[in-house]
Scaffold this motif. Structure first.
Motif: not given
Length: 112
Positions: A79-90
């Protein structure tokens, strides 16, 4: 494109070209996931010029060239590992643009 092959259990499918360094590409059925593993077969490693035939099983890809029959094992549990993506800071956005507002605006744009 020389051949599109599907494994009997529909776990994998392959796109097979007649020639090329990576003439065969195998894709695992995503089964509802966002991404799934892929693999390519390099003919340069075995000194083969052309793929004449290919068979895709649930556990292997078989390729016939002019001089060889090649077997490449496949593992359907990968399986492809899930990567949690965070939004760039304002504050990191140009001109202080709100990243959430930008994403909403882009989502509202229909496909042309």
């Amino acid at each position: 494109l020389r051949l599109l092959a599907v494994s009997p259990g529909r776990k994998f499918f392959a796109l097979v070209e007649a020639r090329g360094q990576n003439a065969a590409a195998v894709f695992r059925n995503p089964e509802g996931e966002m991404r799934s593993p892929t693999a390519s077969v390099s003919l340069a490693d075995v000194d083969a010029d052309e793929i004449f035939a290919a068979t895709l099983l649930d556990s292997a890809l078989l390729i016939r060239t002019e001089r060889f029959v090649l077997r490449y094992g496949l593992d359907s549990s990968v399986r492809v590992a899930a990567v949690k993506r965070t939004l760039i800071a304002r504050e990191d956005m140009p001109m202080g643009v709100d990243p959430q507002a930008l994403l909403r605006m882009l989502d509202m744009q229909g496909e042309d």
